[in-house]
Design a protein around this motif. Structure first.
Motif, PDB file in Angstrom:
ATOM      1  N   ASN A  56       0.814  -1.227   0.000  1.00 43.52           N
ATOM      2  CA  ASN A  56       0.000   0.000   0.000  1.00 43.52           C
ATOM      3  C   ASN A  56       0.843   1.271   0.000  1.00 43.52           C
ATOM      4  O   ASN A  56       0.394   2.331   0.423  1.00 43.52           O
ATOM      5  CB  ASN A  56      -0.950   0.018   1.200  1.00 43.52           C
ATOM      6  N   CYS A  57       2.094   1.176  -0.478  1.00 45.15           N
ATOM      7  CA  CYS A  57       2.946   2.365  -0.601  1.00 45.15           C
ATOM      8  C   CYS A  57       2.739   3.017  -1.965  1.00 45.15           C
ATOM      9  O   CYS A  57       2.217   2.405  -2.896  1.00 45.15           O
ATOM     10  CB  CYS A  57       4.412   1.973  -0.418  1.00 45.15           C
ATOM     11  N   LYS A  58       3.179   4.268  -2.078  1.00 44.62           N
ATOM     12  CA  LYS A  58       3.016   5.020  -3.314  1.00 44.62           C
ATOM     13  C   LYS A  58       4.066   4.596  -4.342  1.00 44.62           C
ATOM     14  O   LYS A  58       5.212   4.267  -4.002  1.00 44.62           O
ATOM     15  CB  LYS A  58       3.136   6.516  -3.038  1.00 44.62           C
ATOM     16  N   MET A  59       3.649   4.633  -5.596  1.00 44.57           N
ATOM     17  CA  MET A  59       4.550   4.390  -6.720  1.00 44.57           C
ATOM     18  C   MET A  59       4.354   5.500  -7.753  1.00 44.57           C
ATOM     19  O   MET A  59       3.300   6.132  -7.803  1.00 44.57           O
ATOM     20  CB  MET A  59       4.270   3.039  -7.377  1.00 44.57           C
ATOM     21  N   LEU A  60       5.369   5.739  -8.565  1.00 39.14           N
ATOM     22  CA  LEU A  60       5.297   6.735  -9.632  1.00 39.14           C
ATOM     23  C   LEU A  60       5.146   6.042 -10.975  1.00 39.14           C
ATOM     24  O   LEU A  60       5.801   5.016 -11.232  1.00 39.14           O
ATOM     25  CB  LEU A  60       6.558   7.604  -9.650  1.00 39.14           C
ATOM     26  N   SER A  61       4.316   6.604 -11.828  1.00 40.76           N
ATOM     27  CA  SER A  61       4.123   6.076 -13.180  1.00 40.76           C
ATOM     28  C   SER A  61       4.375   7.194 -14.179  1.00 40.76           C
ATOM     29  O   SER A  61       3.790   8.275 -14.064  1.00 40.76           O
ATOM     30  CB  SER A  61       2.701   5.534 -13.341  1.00 40.76           C
ATOM     31  N   ILE A  62       5.254   6.916 -15.145  1.00 44.60           N
ATOM     32  CA  ILE A  62       5.537   7.872 -16.227  1.00 44.60           C
ATOM     33  C   ILE A  62       5.318   7.129 -17.536  1.00 44.60           C
ATOM     34  O   ILE A  62       6.037   6.163 -17.833  1.00 44.60           O
ATOM     35  CB  ILE A  62       6.970   8.429 -16.157  1.00 44.60           C
ATOM     36  N   GLU A  63       4.341   7.542 -18.305  1.00 41.21           N
ATOM     37  CA  GLU A  63       3.960   6.819 -19.521  1.00 41.21           C
ATOM     38  C   GLU A  63       3.861   7.776 -20.699  1.00 41.21           C
ATOM     39  O   GLU A  63       3.337   8.888 -20.569  1.00 41.21           O
ATOM     40  CB  GLU A  63       2.626   6.099 -19.312  1.00 41.21           C
ATOM     41  N   TYR A 175       9.128   2.337  -7.799  1.00 44.53           N
ATOM     42  CA  TYR A 175       8.573   2.006  -6.481  1.00 44.53           C
ATOM     43  C   TYR A 175       9.684   1.924  -5.444  1.00 44.53           C
ATOM     44  O   TYR A 175      10.864   2.092  -5.775  1.00 44.53           O
ATOM     45  CB  TYR A 175       7.745   0.716  -6.546  1.00 44.53           C
ATOM     46  N   ASN A 176       9.276   1.678  -4.200  1.00 43.09           N
ATOM     47  CA  ASN A 176      10.195   1.807  -3.058  1.00 43.09           C
ATOM     48  C   ASN A 176      10.852   3.196  -3.080  1.00 43.09           C
ATOM     49  O   ASN A 176      12.067   3.345  -3.104  1.00 43.09           O
ATOM     50  CB  ASN A 176      11.255   0.707  -3.072  1.00 43.09           C
ATOM     51  N   LEU A 177       9.997   4.230  -3.103  1.00 48.33           N
ATOM     52  CA  LEU A 177      10.463   5.620  -3.189  1.00 48.33           C
ATOM     53  C   LEU A 177      11.277   5.975  -1.957  1.00 48.33           C
ATOM     54  O   LEU A 177      11.030   5.471  -0.849  1.00 48.33           O
ATOM     55  CB  LEU A 177       9.259   6.562  -3.321  1.00 48.33           C
ATOM     56  N   TRP A 178      12.245   6.870  -2.148  1.00 47.51           N
ATOM     57  CA  TRP A 178      13.164   7.215  -1.070  1.00 47.51           C
ATOM     58  C   TRP A 178      12.473   8.070  -0.002  1.00 47.51           C
ATOM     59  O   TRP A 178      11.501   8.788  -0.281  1.00 47.51           O
ATOM     60  CB  TRP A 178      14.379   7.968  -1.608  1.00 47.51           C
ATOM     61  N   GLU A 179      13.026   8.020   1.187  1.00 42.43           N
ATOM     62  CA  GLU A 179      12.540   8.812   2.318  1.00 42.43           C
ATOM     63  C   GLU A 179      13.612   9.802   2.742  1.00 42.43           C
ATOM     64  O   GLU A 179      14.794   9.652   2.395  1.00 42.43           O
ATOM     65  CB  GLU A 179      12.178   7.896   3.491  1.00 42.43           C
ATOM     66  N   ASP A 180      13.191  10.828   3.489  1.00 46.72           N
ATOM     67  CA  ASP A 180      14.158  11.806   3.988  1.00 46.72           C
ATOM     68  C   ASP A 180      14.804  11.308   5.277  1.00 46.72           C
ATOM     69  O   ASP A 180      14.584  10.171   5.713  1.00 46.72           O
ATOM     70  CB  ASP A 180      13.497  13.178   4.196  1.00 46.72           C
ATOM     71  N   ASP A 181      15.614  12.167   5.883  1.00 50.74           N
ATOM     72  CA  ASP A 181      16.350  11.767   7.089  1.00 50.74           C
ATOM     73  C   ASP A 181      15.436  11.457   8.265  1.00 50.74           C
ATOM     74  O   ASP A 181      15.817  10.748   9.203  1.00 50.74           O
ATOM     75  CB  ASP A 181      17.340  12.868   7.487  1.00 50.74           C
TER      76      ASP A 181
END
Length: 588
Positions: A56-63, A175-181
């Motif tokens: 249920n984490c966010k993912m980015l889609s570029i199409e 997916y598995n987008l990065w997180e901040d500190d």
């Protein structure tokens, strides 16, 4: 196959991605790839946010619906440093590294789906490629392995199919987008349902509030954290029929020129270097003006510098005045003769770039000093214009038939507290009378100045004129000068022309020196910045090398330990073998 090859450790994917210090710069790389596909029929690029059903984490889609990639092109796209666009004109990608750095900058893993129509008798193909930092690290890979699956259409059926694309195009899922500190997602998907924003130092809440009041300055105030506003100015021109769609809503293209008032066209033609391929193309044409919110005296300024239609340096500030000078001046410029850096967020530090920045600095200063009063600032003093030569009538020109004399050094002579400048040369005056007239006129002016000076000191309108003693001394001095001069100066007009010419020459020389100093100063600053960047990279490499050395040492210790254990095991086995042999002999 046993062939020696260069090994690329998976950790290099992460360290290579850090060349993108700005998350929106990574998005720009992916938008560039889609825009380049307009030559293959692309009409849109769609950036969206998806939910991963697994966690249920966010993912980015570029199409995009461009020409897609066949299996060979997809493998080259996933390879480091290979670019097919370097030989194709009018394309943005050149280095073959943007896809890898941009996707790995946004997330740890990316999967690519691409469908390509068959050409030249070839079948339509579709391919899937996986570039997964998570997979490589969890499986302990020491080489970068990219799993790929290819499909070929035979008739109307696919052996294996995916139906996420139409007839052609490419879809990228990150997916598995990065997180901040602090462990929070780096990207903000909640503030605006039709935008992707970033958190952190680039997000300035004060500027966000200002953008609500100053609409013509909103792109300056928000482009650093808003993908929608950044993408709207990312390209100087959008191909007809092409759309950028962000989270279901089209990104409206915006030209900064529409935010200007009192705009003027500017043109810059740099001096071509010896190695320039096409000196005729070395020209930059743009526009400069005041932002329409300049009357509020907000600190909005800078030049948007484009390279081959792509924004490389947003709102570059070339003039850092201590006070309010320069505020409100913005500009747009396309300069194809300066080379972008690999991340396309700046230019390579070259002499050509330094000269361009110095010229833009000069243009902004001139524009500001000429027009700042139009937006409520106090007028600035204009630079003095060159003195126009005096016109001469034919009679005067006849009496000045000699060649123009060179300007001579001046000598200051004191007359009873006053001082005048006298030419010290060997040129004779025409006659004592002319000499007396010329010098006498000068002394009369000096006399008048002395008279006015005494008047201002006493503060009374009844001050008596200068005494007869001073007048007589002036006449004596005049006669002395007349006696020493044999001939009057040939022509007053000629003297003025000569002095004017010398003055203009000195002014031009001084301006040239000032420009050279400014250029050297800017080049020194650029060299210092380059040195600082190099030092930072060197520090990163030193950390990387020390980490690799530590791992190597640990691996060496581990291997030595295993060798010792293996030796002990071998010795034990040999001992058992001997015991078994002895037992066998005893039984026999």
């Amino acid at each position: 196959m046993g062939i020696d090859h260069v090994r690329i450790h998976p950790k290099f994917l992460h360290s290579n991605a850090t060349s993108h210090k700005w998350a929106l710069g990574a998005f720009a790389e992916l938008l560039d790839n889609a825009l380049d596909e307009t030559c293959n029929g692309a009409t849109y690029v769609h950036v969206d946010v998806l939910n991963n059903r697994k966690d249920n984490c966010k993912m980015l889609s570029i199409e995009d619906n461009g020409g897609g990639m066949n299996p060979d092109k997809l493998r080259k796209c996933m390879s480091l440093g290979f670019s097919m666009k370097s030989k194709i004109p009018n394309t943005i990608g050149q280095y073959g590294n943007g896809f890898k750095t941009s996707t790995m900058r946004l997330g740890a893993d990316v999967i690519v789906f691409s469908r390509c129509r068959g050409t030249d008798g070839r079948s339509t193909t579709q391919s899937i490629g996986l570039l997964s930092y998570t997979f490589l690290m969890e499986t302990g890979k020491e080489d970068t392995v990219v799993p790929m699956i290819d499909y070929e259409k035979q008739g109307e059926a696919w052996n294996k199919m995916f139906n996420s694309l139409k007839d052609q195009g490419t879809r990228i899922i990150i997916y598995n987008l990065w997180e901040d500190d602090q462990g929070a997602p780096e990207l903000d998907f909640d503030t605006d349902q039709h935008d992707i924003q970033i958190r952190g130092v680039r997000r300035d809440e004060e500027k966000i509030e200002m953008a609500k009041s100053y609409l013509n300055s909103r792109h300056f105030l928000t482009y650093q954290h808003s993908l929608r506003n950044y993408a709207s100015i990312l390209y100087l021109r959008i191909p007809p029929g092409f759309q950028m769609i962000l989270r279901g809503k089209e990104v409206e293209h915006h030209n900064i020129v529409n935010d200007m008032m009192q705009s003027k066209e500017i043109t810059y033609r740099p001096t071509p270097d010896a190695g320039s391929k096409d000196p005729k193309s070395m020209v930059a044409v743009g526009t400069i003006g005041f932002v329409k919110d300049a009357r509020h005296h907000t600190d909005v300024q800078g030049f948007n510098i484009y390279h081959k239609n792509r924004l490389i340096k947003p709102f570059l500030r070339v003039w850092n005045a201590a006070g309010s000078d320069g505020r409100g001046v913005i500009g747009v410029l396309e300069a194809n003769f300066v080379e972008p850096a690999h991340d396309k967020q700046g230019f390579e530090h070259t002499a050509v770039l330094s000269r361009l920045e110095a010229r833009l600095n000069f243009i902004q200063k001139n524009y500001w000093s000429s027009n700042c009063h139009l937006v409520g600032y106090a007028p600035r003093r204009q630079p003095k214009k060159s003195v126009s030569p005096m016109k001469e009538d034919p009679a005067t020109r006849k009496s000045c038939s000699r060649s123009k004399p060179k300007a001579q050094p001046k000598e200051r002579i004191s007359y009873d507290g006053a001082s005048v400048l006298q030419t010290t040369n060997n040129t004779d005056y025409r006659s004592p009378a002319d000499a007396t007239e010329n010098v006498g006129a000068t002394l009369s002016k000096t006399h008048a100045r002395n008279h006015s000076y005494i008047f201002s000191i006493n503060g009374s309108s009844q001050v008596e004129p200068v005494s007869n003693q001073i007048t007589q001394n002036l006449i004596v001095k005049t006669e002395v000068v007349s006696r020493d001069a044999h001939e009057a100066y040939p022509c007053t007009t000629e003297m003025l022309l000569s002095l004017t010419e010398e003055n203009n020459s000195l002014r031009e020389s001084l301006e040239e020196v000032v420009q050279n100093l400014a250029f050297e100063r800017d080049r020194n600053i650029s060299h210092q910045n380059l040195l600082q960047v190099t030092q930072q990279k060197l520090e990163k490499y030193e950390v990387f090398v020390s980490e690799e050395r530590r791992k190597r040492d640990e691996e060496e210790v581990r291997l030595r330990k295993r060798i010792k254990e293996a030796s002990k095991t071998i010795e034990g086995l040999l001992h058992k073998i001997k015991m078994l042999e002895n037992i066998g002999k005893t039984e026999i």
